[in-house]
Write a protein that holds these residues in place. Sequence first.
Motif, PDB file in Angstrom:
ATOM      1  N   GLN A  83      -9.931  -4.836  -0.308  1.00  0.00           N
ATOM      2  CA  GLN A  83      -8.664  -5.109  -0.216  1.00  0.00           C
ATOM      3  C   GLN A  83      -8.566  -6.329  -1.212  1.00  0.00           C
ATOM      4  O   GLN A  83      -7.474  -6.524  -2.013  1.00  0.00           O
ATOM      5  CB  GLN A  83      -8.677  -6.421   1.241  1.00  0.00           C
ATOM      6  CG  GLN A  83      -8.891  -5.447   2.177  1.00  0.00           C
ATOM      7  CD  GLN A  83      -7.201  -5.122   2.327  1.00  0.00           C
ATOM      8  OE1 GLN A  83      -6.537  -5.301   2.641  1.00  0.00           O
ATOM      9  NE2 GLN A  83      -6.859  -3.805   3.008  1.00  0.00           N
ATOM     10  N   TYR A  84      -9.802  -6.630  -1.614  1.00  0.00           N
ATOM     11  CA  TYR A  84      -9.831  -7.501  -2.935  1.00  0.00           C
ATOM     12  C   TYR A  84      -9.430  -6.395  -3.907  1.00  0.00           C
ATOM     13  O   TYR A  84      -8.475  -7.340  -4.929  1.00  0.00           O
ATOM     14  CB  TYR A  84     -11.047  -8.384  -3.476  1.00  0.00           C
ATOM     15  CG  TYR A  84     -11.258  -9.462  -2.384  1.00  0.00           C
ATOM     16  CD1 TYR A  84     -11.234 -10.606  -3.159  1.00  0.00           C
ATOM     17  CD2 TYR A  84     -12.581  -9.375  -1.361  1.00  0.00           C
ATOM     18  CE1 TYR A  84     -11.543 -12.124  -2.682  1.00  0.00           C
ATOM     19  CE2 TYR A  84     -12.671 -10.708  -1.009  1.00  0.00           C
ATOM     20  CZ  TYR A  84     -12.231 -11.225  -1.352  1.00  0.00           C
ATOM     21  OH  TYR A  84     -12.150 -13.057  -0.821  1.00  0.00           O
ATOM     22  N   PHE A  85      -9.829  -5.115  -3.937  1.00  0.00           N
ATOM     23  CA  PHE A  85      -9.471  -3.876  -5.089  1.00  0.00           C
ATOM     24  C   PHE A  85      -8.027  -3.784  -5.287  1.00  0.00           C
ATOM     25  O   PHE A  85      -6.910  -4.378  -6.325  1.00  0.00           O
ATOM     26  CB  PHE A  85     -10.443  -3.201  -4.883  1.00  0.00           C
ATOM     27  CG  PHE A  85      -9.531  -2.436  -5.694  1.00  0.00           C
ATOM     28  CD1 PHE A  85     -10.191  -1.618  -6.964  1.00  0.00           C
ATOM     29  CD2 PHE A  85      -8.545  -1.087  -5.718  1.00  0.00           C
ATOM     30  CE1 PHE A  85      -9.810  -1.387  -7.827  1.00  0.00           C
ATOM     31  CE2 PHE A  85      -8.791   0.229  -5.984  1.00  0.00           C
ATOM     32  CZ  PHE A  85      -8.938   0.600  -7.568  1.00  0.00           C
ATOM     33  N   LEU A  86      -7.324  -3.648  -3.872  1.00  0.00           N
ATOM     34  CA  LEU A  86      -6.359  -3.456  -4.104  1.00  0.00           C
ATOM     35  C   LEU A  86      -5.307  -4.629  -4.515  1.00  0.00           C
ATOM     36  O   LEU A  86      -4.045  -4.639  -5.361  1.00  0.00           O
ATOM     37  CB  LEU A  86      -5.909  -3.619  -2.193  1.00  0.00           C
ATOM     38  CG  LEU A  86      -6.283  -2.441  -1.569  1.00  0.00           C
ATOM     39  CD1 LEU A  86      -5.680  -1.720  -0.581  1.00  0.00           C
ATOM     40  CD2 LEU A  86      -5.384  -1.459  -2.783  1.00  0.00           C
ATOM     41  N   LYS A  87      -6.076  -6.100  -4.343  1.00  0.00           N
ATOM     42  CA  LYS A  87      -5.135  -7.376  -4.326  1.00  0.00           C
ATOM     43  C   LYS A  87      -5.365  -7.293  -5.837  1.00  0.00           C
ATOM     44  O   LYS A  87      -3.798  -8.425  -6.306  1.00  0.00           O
ATOM     45  CB  LYS A  87      -5.976  -8.344  -3.773  1.00  0.00           C
ATOM     46  CG  LYS A  87      -5.279  -9.628  -3.720  1.00  0.00           C
ATOM     47  CD  LYS A  87      -6.487 -10.919  -3.280  1.00  0.00           C
ATOM     48  CE  LYS A  87      -6.954 -12.346  -4.316  1.00  0.00           C
ATOM     49  NZ  LYS A  87      -7.333 -13.160  -4.262  1.00  0.00           N
ATOM     50  N   GLU A  88      -5.434  -7.401  -5.957  1.00  0.00           N
ATOM     51  CA  GLU A  88      -5.855  -6.927  -8.065  1.00  0.00           C
ATOM     52  C   GLU A  88      -4.969  -5.934  -8.778  1.00  0.00           C
ATOM     53  O   GLU A  88      -4.231  -6.030  -9.308  1.00  0.00           O
ATOM     54  CB  GLU A  88      -7.711  -6.968  -8.201  1.00  0.00           C
ATOM     55  CG  GLU A  88      -7.906  -6.890  -9.741  1.00  0.00           C
ATOM     56  CD  GLU A  88      -7.613  -8.080 -10.222  1.00  0.00           C
ATOM     57  OE1 GLU A  88      -7.690  -8.498 -11.327  1.00  0.00           O
ATOM     58  OE2 GLU A  88      -7.561  -9.940  -9.607  1.00  0.00           O
ATOM     59  N   HIS A  89      -5.284  -4.927  -8.353  1.00  0.00           N
ATOM     60  CA  HIS A  89      -4.608  -3.808  -8.818  1.00  0.00           C
ATOM     61  C   HIS A  89      -3.434  -2.784  -8.182  1.00  0.00           C
ATOM     62  O   HIS A  89      -3.093  -2.202  -8.562  1.00  0.00           O
ATOM     63  CB  HIS A  89      -5.486  -2.163  -8.870  1.00  0.00           C
ATOM     64  CG  HIS A  89      -7.348  -2.128  -9.607  1.00  0.00           C
ATOM     65  ND1 HIS A  89      -6.686  -2.889 -10.309  1.00  0.00           N
ATOM     66  CD2 HIS A  89      -8.168  -2.914  -8.934  1.00  0.00           C
ATOM     67  CE1 HIS A  89      -8.515  -3.064 -11.402  1.00  0.00           C
ATOM     68  NE2 HIS A  89      -8.976  -3.624 -10.603  1.00  0.00           N
ATOM     69  N   PHE A  90      -3.167  -2.978  -6.919  1.00  0.00           N
ATOM     70  CA  PHE A  90      -2.174  -2.367  -5.857  1.00  0.00           C
ATOM     71  C   PHE A  90      -1.524  -4.018  -5.250  1.00  0.00           C
ATOM     72  O   PHE A  90      -1.804  -3.621  -3.841  1.00  0.00           O
ATOM     73  CB  PHE A  90      -2.867  -1.420  -5.956  1.00  0.00           C
ATOM     74  CG  PHE A  90      -2.714  -0.257  -5.993  1.00  0.00           C
ATOM     75  CD1 PHE A  90      -2.542   0.836  -7.114  1.00  0.00           C
ATOM     76  CD2 PHE A  90      -4.556   0.317  -6.523  1.00  0.00           C
ATOM     77  CE1 PHE A  90      -2.565   1.387  -7.890  1.00  0.00           C
ATOM     78  CE2 PHE A  90      -4.635   1.071  -7.360  1.00  0.00           C
ATOM     79  CZ  PHE A  90      -4.116   2.409  -7.826  1.00  0.00           C
ATOM     80  N   PRO A  91      -1.313  -4.142  -5.513  1.00  0.00           N
ATOM     81  CA  PRO A  91      -1.327  -5.193  -4.133  1.00  0.00           C
ATOM     82  C   PRO A  91       0.140  -5.125  -3.487  1.00  0.00           C
ATOM     83  O   PRO A  91       0.591  -6.209  -2.391  1.00  0.00           O
ATOM     84  CB  PRO A  91      -0.834  -6.887  -5.378  1.00  0.00           C
ATOM     85  CG  PRO A  91       0.163  -6.179  -5.991  1.00  0.00           C
ATOM     86  CD  PRO A  91      -0.929  -5.264  -6.771  1.00  0.00           C
ATOM     87  N   MET A  92       1.218  -4.504  -3.848  1.00  0.00           N
ATOM     88  CA  MET A  92       1.600  -4.039  -3.055  1.00  0.00           C
ATOM     89  C   MET A  92       1.501  -3.350  -1.899  1.00  0.00           C
ATOM     90  O   MET A  92       1.868  -2.729  -0.661  1.00  0.00           O
ATOM     91  CB  MET A  92       3.105  -3.237  -3.439  1.00  0.00           C
ATOM     92  CG  MET A  92       2.579  -1.794  -3.776  1.00  0.00           C
ATOM     93  SD  MET A  92       1.949  -1.293  -5.284  1.00  0.00           S
ATOM     94  CE  MET A  92       2.688  -2.389  -6.383  1.00  0.00           C
ATOM     95  N   LEU A  93      -0.262  -2.489  -1.417  1.00  0.00           N
ATOM     96  CA  LEU A  93      -0.641  -2.108  -0.672  1.00  0.00           C
ATOM     97  C   LEU A  93      -1.587  -2.661   0.096  1.00  0.00           C
ATOM     98  O   LEU A  93      -2.358  -2.670   1.121  1.00  0.00           O
ATOM     99  CB  LEU A  93      -1.659  -1.016  -1.136  1.00  0.00           C
ATOM    100  CG  LEU A  93      -1.039  -0.222  -1.809  1.00  0.00           C
ATOM    101  CD1 LEU A  93      -2.081   1.134  -2.255  1.00  0.00           C
ATOM    102  CD2 LEU A  93       0.171   0.456  -1.199  1.00  0.00           C
ATOM    103  N   THR A  94      -1.339  -4.627   0.473  1.00  0.00           N
ATOM    104  CA  THR A  94      -2.319  -5.098   0.622  1.00  0.00           C
ATOM    105  C   THR A  94      -1.317  -6.386   1.157  1.00  0.00           C
ATOM    106  O   THR A  94      -0.586  -7.087   0.145  1.00  0.00           O
ATOM    107  CB  THR A  94      -3.988  -6.109   0.582  1.00  0.00           C
ATOM    108  OG1 THR A  94      -4.170  -6.926   1.115  1.00  0.00           O
ATOM    109  CG2 THR A  94      -3.363  -5.755  -1.022  1.00  0.00           C
ATOM    110  N   ASN A  95      -1.484  -7.611   2.274  1.00  0.00           N
ATOM    111  CA  ASN A  95      -0.726  -9.018   2.539  1.00  0.00           C
ATOM    112  C   ASN A  95      -1.575  -9.907   1.720  1.00  0.00           C
ATOM    113  O   ASN A  95      -1.557 -11.172   1.759  1.00  0.00           O
ATOM    114  CB  ASN A  95      -0.287  -8.954   3.704  1.00  0.00           C
ATOM    115  CG  ASN A  95       0.354  -8.154   4.546  1.00  0.00           C
ATOM    116  OD1 ASN A  95       0.112  -6.632   5.260  1.00  0.00           O
ATOM    117  ND2 ASN A  95       1.109  -7.894   4.488  1.00  0.00           N
ATOM    118  N   CYS A  96      -2.869  -9.488   1.304  1.00  0.00           N
ATOM    119  CA  CYS A  96      -3.966 -10.592   0.503  1.00  0.00           C
ATOM    120  C   CYS A  96      -3.046 -10.514  -0.858  1.00  0.00           C
ATOM    121  O   CYS A  96      -2.916 -10.081  -1.491  1.00  0.00           O
ATOM    122  CB  CYS A  96      -5.044  -9.922   0.536  1.00  0.00           C
ATOM    123  SG  CYS A  96      -6.029  -9.389   2.083  1.00  0.00           S
TER     124      CYS A  96
END
Lengths: 228, 228
Positions: free
Chosen positions: A191-204
Amino acid sequence: MDVLMQTLKIGINEKLYIKDPESSSLGKKIVEESILLIDEIGFEHFTFKKLGARINSNESSIYRYFENKHKLLLYLASWYWGWMEYRMVFDTNGISDPVEKLSKAIEVLTQNVEEDNAFSHINEVVLNKIIINEYSNSYLVKELNDEDKNGYFIVCKRLVSRLSEMIVAVDKTYAYPLSLASTILEGTLHQYFLKEHFPMLTNCNETVTPTHFFTDLIFRTLNLNVNG
Amino acid sequence: MDVLMQTLKIGINEKLYIKDPESSSLGKKIVEESILLIDEIGFEHFTFKKLGARINSNESSIYRYFENKHKLLLYLASWYWGWMEYRMVFDTNGISDPVEKLSKAIEVLTQNVEEDNAFSHINEVVLNKIIINEYSNSYLVKELNDEDKNGYFIVCKRLVSRLSEMIVAVDKTYAYPLSLASTILEGTLHQYFLKEHFPMLTNCNETVTPTHFFTDLIFRTLNLNVNG
DNA sequence: GCAAAAATAATAGTATTACTATCAATATTC
DNA sequence: GAATATTGATAGTAATACTATTATTTTTGC
């Protein structure tokens, strides 16, 4: 961290290094600067030659501490998980209510990492970035035989089983405590990775944290009221 | 798969290849055998030279299809997610009850992969093994600029948002549908990995499957009765 | 069926990587 | 101050990740 802690040392499997980097100032510098350099250029482009140039030392000297860069990454990962385990145990110690205890553990394991001055040569914030970005490079390895794997990943295993036990303490009937525990640890990094690199794949995002998401998830799954 | 499907082709971002491997028999052989070879020796040790030797072709010929082995892995990952998306849409199409629909989607996305004869040059079972073992090698890349990343991972993004929509359809009040969806996809790969390499870190085994674990997890989280 | 074009193969070459080996220069310690 | 351990400098090797060039084979268009 108070003064009592100044001699703390995270124990690491001895097979991960040739000479203990904690035993000399060169060794500590290797660990310290490798974290920064891996963060800057990525593990793939990281070489002992480049690290040597950066710390005004020699490639061959670094090889006397670590067999190769992969073992160095395993060392860093081991250190990271050992540190997380220590913080989790420390922060939940003395909490007798199982629900509160689990809640605190999830908090420690999922929250944003901050500097820990107890370990001066390790920048925990940058190390956390490396683990988020490169961790799977460490365990995705055909080379490791099973015996070694067990040695290298014993910290991780211990952390998962501790968390799993806390889950069982809250709900004895739940059938998948190990899977839930390992999903939380891996899922947090993801989730931290997605937040940084692919924010559209997470609600964080800035306001919603992985801690919110996972606390909510665990408490719903174990049929408890959310009090995060 | 029936005969109608024999001309199906999974669409892949054109930037991932130099020459479309589906357009020639050498191209198909490159894809087909690269899957097997990566599985055998691991992505790290996989080289175009070794692949060339294996298919009785030449290193330089393979370079005319793919810029480098990393792009080839991205191509394979893209294909995999495109195929998963297609199967998920296909198998849930026509189900009107949102709960049943979500349940079916989870089943398709988490179950053990089986051969799909609609795509003769791709061994989906082995490809799945590669994705489980090497997937994160594909997205952990400092090289990719943001524009490219968006192109390469668009399939993944589409799959996560479809799943997320199915979650919302079941529970409009749930606050983390994207995070839950991405956790399921990544978590499934991780549970299969643990089952294979670190069985003491998961409850999944011969009888308990990731499908059981995640179906249960989703249904508890969204406050539904488990009917898995 | 043959010429032109396209695709593939063979060979060679380069810079970098991931080491190993050897020996010299410094520190440490007893 | 000699013996020992640590670090540094240099050189060397095999493999990797390519690029470039040219030769050969295959395909296609007419």
